[in-house]
Design an enzyme around this catalytic site. Structure first.
Site, PDB file in Angstrom:
ATOM      1  N   ASN A   1       1.226  -1.290   0.642  1.00  0.00           N
ATOM      2  CA  ASN A   1       0.266   0.152  -0.196  1.00  0.00           C
ATOM      3  C   ASN A   1       1.152   1.145   0.166  1.00  0.00           C
ATOM      4  O   ASN A   1       0.566   2.343   0.604  1.00  0.00           O
ATOM      5  CB  ASN A   1      -0.969   0.166   1.208  1.00  0.00           C
ATOM      6  CG  ASN A   1      -2.490  -1.243   1.540  1.00  0.00           C
ATOM      7  OD1 ASN A   1      -2.420  -1.264  -0.200  1.00  0.00           O
ATOM      8  ND2 ASN A   1      -2.914  -1.725   2.067  1.00  0.00           N
TER       9      ASN A   1
ATOM     10  N   CYS B   1     -10.779  -5.703  -3.372  1.00  0.00           N
ATOM     11  CA  CYS B   1     -11.192  -6.556  -2.177  1.00  0.00           C
ATOM     12  C   CYS B   1     -12.319  -6.084  -1.818  1.00  0.00           C
ATOM     13  O   CYS B   1     -13.131  -5.037  -2.262  1.00  0.00           O
ATOM     14  CB  CYS B   1     -10.820  -6.776  -0.960  1.00  0.00           C
ATOM     15  SG  CYS B   1      -9.057  -7.311  -1.546  1.00  0.00           S
TER      16      CYS B   1
ATOM     17  N   ARG C   1     -17.046   0.622  -0.967  1.00  0.00           N
ATOM     18  CA  ARG C   1     -15.983   1.586  -1.642  1.00  0.00           C
ATOM     19  C   ARG C   1     -15.825   2.181  -2.498  1.00  0.00           C
ATOM     20  O   ARG C   1     -16.043   2.228  -3.833  1.00  0.00           O
ATOM     21  CB  ARG C   1     -14.870  -0.067  -2.690  1.00  0.00           C
ATOM     22  CG  ARG C   1     -14.998  -0.912  -1.311  1.00  0.00           C
ATOM     23  CD  ARG C   1     -14.011  -1.564  -1.357  1.00  0.00           C
ATOM     24  NE  ARG C   1     -12.256  -1.068  -1.002  1.00  0.00           N
ATOM     25  CZ  ARG C   1     -11.147  -2.004  -1.254  1.00  0.00           C
ATOM     26  NH1 ARG C   1     -11.217  -2.599  -2.205  1.00  0.00           N
ATOM     27  NH2 ARG C   1     -10.089  -0.460  -0.744  1.00  0.00           N
TER      28      ARG C   1
ATOM     29  N   ILE D   1     -16.269   6.041  -4.244  1.00  0.00           N
ATOM     30  CA  ILE D   1     -15.390   7.106  -5.004  1.00  0.00           C
ATOM     31  C   ILE D   1     -15.710   8.415  -4.863  1.00  0.00           C
ATOM     32  O   ILE D   1     -14.388   9.277  -5.164  1.00  0.00           O
ATOM     33  CB  ILE D   1     -13.908   6.842  -6.008  1.00  0.00           C
ATOM     34  CG1 ILE D   1     -15.913   6.859  -7.022  1.00  0.00           C
ATOM     35  CG2 ILE D   1     -14.057   5.186  -6.191  1.00  0.00           C
ATOM     36  CD1 ILE D   1     -14.777   6.909  -8.799  1.00  0.00           C
ATOM     37  N   ASP D   2     -16.770   8.804  -4.174  1.00  0.00           N
ATOM     38  CA  ASP D   2     -17.012  10.043  -3.686  1.00  0.00           C
ATOM     39  C   ASP D   2     -16.173  11.444  -3.519  1.00  0.00           C
ATOM     40  O   ASP D   2     -15.673  12.175  -3.501  1.00  0.00           O
ATOM     41  CB  ASP D   2     -18.362  10.302  -2.668  1.00  0.00           C
ATOM     42  CG  ASP D   2     -18.201   9.719  -1.252  1.00  0.00           C
ATOM     43  OD1 ASP D   2     -17.487   8.566  -1.583  1.00  0.00           O
ATOM     44  OD2 ASP D   2     -18.667  10.095  -0.606  1.00  0.00           O
TER      45      ASP D   2
ATOM     46  N   ASP E   1      -7.287  -3.860   8.080  1.00  0.00           N
ATOM     47  CA  ASP E   1      -6.367  -4.751   7.427  1.00  0.00           C
ATOM     48  C   ASP E   1      -6.124  -5.527   8.035  1.00  0.00           C
ATOM     49  O   ASP E   1      -5.937  -7.122   7.448  1.00  0.00           O
ATOM     50  CB  ASP E   1      -5.260  -4.567   6.152  1.00  0.00           C
ATOM     51  CG  ASP E   1      -6.106  -3.320   5.155  1.00  0.00           C
ATOM     52  OD1 ASP E   1      -5.236  -2.120   4.442  1.00  0.00           O
ATOM     53  OD2 ASP E   1      -7.062  -3.699   5.806  1.00  0.00           O
TER      54      ASP E   1
ATOM     55  N   ILE F   1     -14.461   0.185   9.717  1.00  0.00           N
ATOM     56  CA  ILE F   1     -14.458   0.745   8.794  1.00  0.00           C
ATOM     57  C   ILE F   1     -15.137   0.700   7.072  1.00  0.00           C
ATOM     58  O   ILE F   1     -15.640   1.423   6.707  1.00  0.00           O
ATOM     59  CB  ILE F   1     -12.465   0.661   8.902  1.00  0.00           C
ATOM     60  CG1 ILE F   1     -12.001   1.134   9.742  1.00  0.00           C
ATOM     61  CG2 ILE F   1     -11.951   1.204   7.165  1.00  0.00           C
ATOM     62  CD1 ILE F   1     -11.591   2.377   9.302  1.00  0.00           C
TER      63      ILE F   1
HETATM   64  C1  EPZ Z   1      -6.525   1.638   1.312  1.00  0.00           C
HETATM   65  O1  EPZ Z   1      -8.273   1.580   1.058  1.00  0.00           O
HETATM   66  C2  EPZ Z   1      -5.993   0.248   1.592  1.00  0.00           C
HETATM   67  N1  EPZ Z   1      -6.258   0.393   0.034  1.00  0.00           N
HETATM   68  C3  EPZ Z   1      -7.378  -0.866   2.080  1.00  0.00           C
HETATM   69  O2  EPZ Z   1      -6.555  -2.232   1.850  1.00  0.00           O
HETATM   70  C4  EPZ Z   1      -7.287  -0.262   3.589  1.00  0.00           C
HETATM   71  O3  EPZ Z   1      -8.283  -1.180   4.265  1.00  0.00           O
HETATM   72  C5  EPZ Z   1      -7.838   0.952   3.274  1.00  0.00           C
HETATM   73  O4  EPZ Z   1      -6.763   2.272   2.659  1.00  0.00           O
HETATM   74  C6  EPZ Z   1      -7.645   1.606   4.694  1.00  0.00           C
HETATM   75  O5  EPZ Z   1      -7.129   1.673   5.804  1.00  0.00           O
HETATM   76  C7  EPZ Z   1      -4.204   0.846  -0.416  1.00  0.00           C
HETATM   77  O6  EPZ Z   1      -3.724   1.209  -0.093  1.00  0.00           O
HETATM   78  C8  EPZ Z   1      -4.628   0.409  -2.154  1.00  0.00           C
HETATM   79  P1  EPZ Z   1     -10.609   4.299   2.227  1.00  0.00           P
HETATM   80  P2  EPZ Z   1      -9.180   2.726   0.559  1.00  0.00           P
HETATM   81  O7  EPZ Z   1     -10.768   5.171   1.443  1.00  0.00           O
HETATM   82  O8  EPZ Z   1      -8.275   3.933   0.047  1.00  0.00           O
HETATM   83  C9  EPZ Z   1     -14.765   5.052   2.612  1.00  0.00           C
HETATM   84  C10 EPZ Z   1      -5.628  -4.152   1.566  1.00  0.00           C
HETATM   85  O9  EPZ Z   1      -5.863  -5.351   2.003  1.00  0.00           O
HETATM   86  N2  EPZ Z   1     -14.582   5.579   1.742  1.00  0.00           N
HETATM   87  O10 EPZ Z   1      -9.655   4.970   3.139  1.00  0.00           O
HETATM   88  O11 EPZ Z   1      -9.928   2.366  -0.479  1.00  0.00           O
HETATM   89  C11 EPZ Z   1     -14.993   3.401   2.034  1.00  0.00           C
HETATM   90  O12 EPZ Z   1     -15.955   3.032   1.658  1.00  0.00           O
HETATM   91  C12 EPZ Z   1      -6.555  -3.605   1.308  1.00  0.00           C
HETATM   92  O13 EPZ Z   1      -4.841  -4.164   0.829  1.00  0.00           O
HETATM   93  C13 EPZ Z   1     -16.618   6.267   0.642  1.00  0.00           C
HETATM   94  O14 EPZ Z   1     -16.525   6.340   1.746  1.00  0.00           O
HETATM   95  O15 EPZ Z   1      -9.816   3.009   2.110  1.00  0.00           O
HETATM   96  C14 EPZ Z   1     -14.323   2.351   3.851  1.00  0.00           C
HETATM   97  O16 EPZ Z   1     -15.512   2.736   4.232  1.00  0.00           O
HETATM   98  C15 EPZ Z   1      -8.077  -4.017   1.087  1.00  0.00           C
HETATM   99  N3  EPZ Z   1     -16.128   7.291  -0.048  1.00  0.00           N
HETATM  100  C16 EPZ Z   1     -13.564   4.120   4.183  1.00  0.00           C
HETATM  101  O17 EPZ Z   1     -14.049   5.226   3.480  1.00  0.00           O
HETATM  102  C17 EPZ Z   1     -14.114   6.977  -0.691  1.00  0.00           C
HETATM  103  O18 EPZ Z   1     -14.832   8.158  -1.983  1.00  0.00           O
HETATM  104  C18 EPZ Z   1     -12.185   4.115   4.325  1.00  0.00           C
HETATM  105  O19 EPZ Z   1     -11.373   4.183   3.046  1.00  0.00           O
HETATM  106  C19 EPZ Z   1     -13.136   6.554  -0.379  1.00  0.00           C
HETATM  107  C20 EPZ Z   1     -13.686   5.927   0.751  1.00  0.00           C
END
Ligand code: EPZ
Length: 418
Positions: A23, A116, A121, A123-124, A304, A326
């Site tokens: 990551n 995953c 997930r 992307i807003d 994770d 999360i």
């Molecule tokens: C990163 O994902 C990691 N992936 C994830 O690791 C990790 O679990 C996650 O951060 C949390 O630490 C990478 O770095 C490639 P977030 P990311 O945006 O960026 C919500 C692994 O196993 N959200 O911090 O996608 C989302 O749904 C992976 O290595 C929105 O609502 O995580 C979640 O509930 C799995 N809107 C929360 O925020 C958005 O636009 C945190 O997600 C983006 C996210």
């Protein structure tokens, strides 16, 4: 289809080196396209997600080559703004190419990222930050068209922390005119790694707690960078030692980034010390349950490692409880653990585990990357042989988890059909 056959293991013992961070590598690879030149990344993990990201960079026009764990990226030829759907759907990290392309070329056309299935997930938060920088966001036939040739620096406040949205906003802001101040940023160490890399490439960027300041339009230069060790891979190996009551030493483990796990490890009876950059763990006294654990954004306990801690709790004496805060669908491993004999109840995203569970080896299926690693740990604890189907998920994030466990005394054999 490929699978692994895993035997019960008692007391894994030995010393391993921790791999480079998945990551951290993915955002740094996306950031390399900001510069019309060469980037050299050392300690890059040989994992599927990195190879797919490399394939995407080449589709955009970059030239890449490997020498052992060093990946060289020449992005002088980057000219395509369309991110190909098929590879991009294989990993969540592909979305970071949007920020890189906006920062480099001012526009990008892409589908929604994959990765995953641990929740919706959305992307807003990414798109809101882009729009605030002046990017025009349109959706045409399921593809996103982002136009940001005249991005200007702004003060943007994230309504809630997001690792990927923070990283994407940083990458786009590097191509904006003027200064961008991001508030409410995620604080995961992988964002520090991205900032360190960008500084080395000549970007004027600074970070203090949840705030990041970027001055766009700097002249950039060729740079070399060493990917830091993977705190989740290190935690995975520590917990493999815990479920087998073994003694494992982890060279180059990022101990300062593992405090929340190490605190829980001591609570369950684990003992550790750090000597010369090596984390030395002793799990012979691991047995106490964990009555209340909550996943949280860094520096809290990382989501994770939640599936892996859940399996560890199956080996502890008494009632443990883990709340996932999360992702809304990160207990997909439960059905497979119940097939093995685990007794775990879930209500309102809180899992209650009555340990110790007597797990028996059987055929299990991997739902996602970290659940796959957790099923491997369950198989090390279970009586008899466990067959773990669809183990390619595990190889998305772990360079050689089977080989590592076998070096410590485990017995894991991989089979590939056809
Ligand atoms: C990163 O994902 C990691 N992936 C994830 O690791 C990790 O679990 C996650 O951060 C949390 O630490 C990478 O770095 C490639 P977030 P990311 O945006 O960026 C919500 C692994 O196993 N959200 O911090 O996608 C989302 O749904 C992976 O290595 C929105 O609502 O995580 C979640 O509930 C799995 N809107 C929360 O925020 C958005 O636009 C945190 O997600 C983006 C996210």
């Amino acid at each position: 289809m490929s699978r692994i056959r895993v035997e019960k293991a008692i007391c894994l013992e030995g010393e391993l080196r921790v791999q480079g961070s998945k990551n951290a590598a993915l955002p740094v690879m996306a950031a390399s396209i900001l510069h019309k030149g060469c980037t050299v990344l050392h300690n890059c993990p040989h994992i599927t997600d990195v190879f797919v990201m490399e394939e995407l960079l080449k589709a955009l026009g970059a030239v890449t080559c490997w020498e052992d764990h060093t990946l060289v990226i020449d992005s002088r030829g980057i000219c395509n703004t369309g991110i190909p759907a098929a590879p991009a759907e294989k990993l969540r990290g592909s979305i970071l190419l949007a920020g890189g392309l906006l920062g480099r070329l001012g526009c990008v056309e892409m589908g929604y990222p994959g990765g995953c299935v641990i929740g919706k997930r959305p992307i807003d938060l990414h798109l809101e930050a882009f729009s605030h920088l002046g990017v025009v966001v349109e959706e045409r036939e399921g593809r996103l068209c982002l136009e940001g040739k005249s991005m200007t620096g702004v003060q943007h406040i994230f309504p809630r922390p997001s690792v990927g949205a923070t990283e994407n906003a940083i990458l786009a802001a590097a191509g904006a005119t003027g200064i961008t101040r991001l508030e409410g940023c995620a604080r995961e160490p992988e964002i520090d790694a991205l900032c360190d890399f960008l500084q080395g490439m000549g970007v004027d960027i600074s970070r203090r707690e949840g705030s990041v300041r970027i001055r766009g339009g700097c002249s950039l230069r060729d740079t070399e960078y060493t990917i830091p060790p993977d705190r989740i891979a290190a935690g995975t190996l520590l917990l493999a030692g815990a479920v087998t009551r073994g003694r494992i030493a982890l060279k180059e483990a990022p101990v300062s980034q593992m405090s929340s796990l190490l605190g829980l490890y001591q609570k369950m009876g684990g003992q550790y010390l750090v000597r010369g950059g090596t984390l030395i763990t002793d799990s012979r006294s691991v047995r106490r349950p964990l009555p209340r654990v909550r996943t949280a954004a860094y520096p809290g306990f990382p989501t994770d490692l939640q599936p892996l801690l859940l399996v560890t709790c199956c080996t502890l004496q008494g009632e443990s409880e883990i709340e996932e805060t999360i992702f809304e669908d990160r207990f997909r491993i439960l059905g497979q653990l119940e097939k093995m004999g685990a007794r775990i109840g879930v209500k309102d995203n809180i899992a209650k585990i009555s340990g110790p569970c007597s797990l028996k080896g059987c055929l299990v299926h991997v739902p996602d990357l970290r659940a796959g690693a957790a099923l491997l740990l369950a198989a090390l604890y279970a009586e008899g042989e466990t067959v773990v189907e669809d183990c390619t998920y595990i190889e998305r994030g772990y360079e050689d988890l089977y080989g590592d466990i076998n070096l410590l005394g485990g017995r894991i054999r991989k089979e590939i059909d056809g």
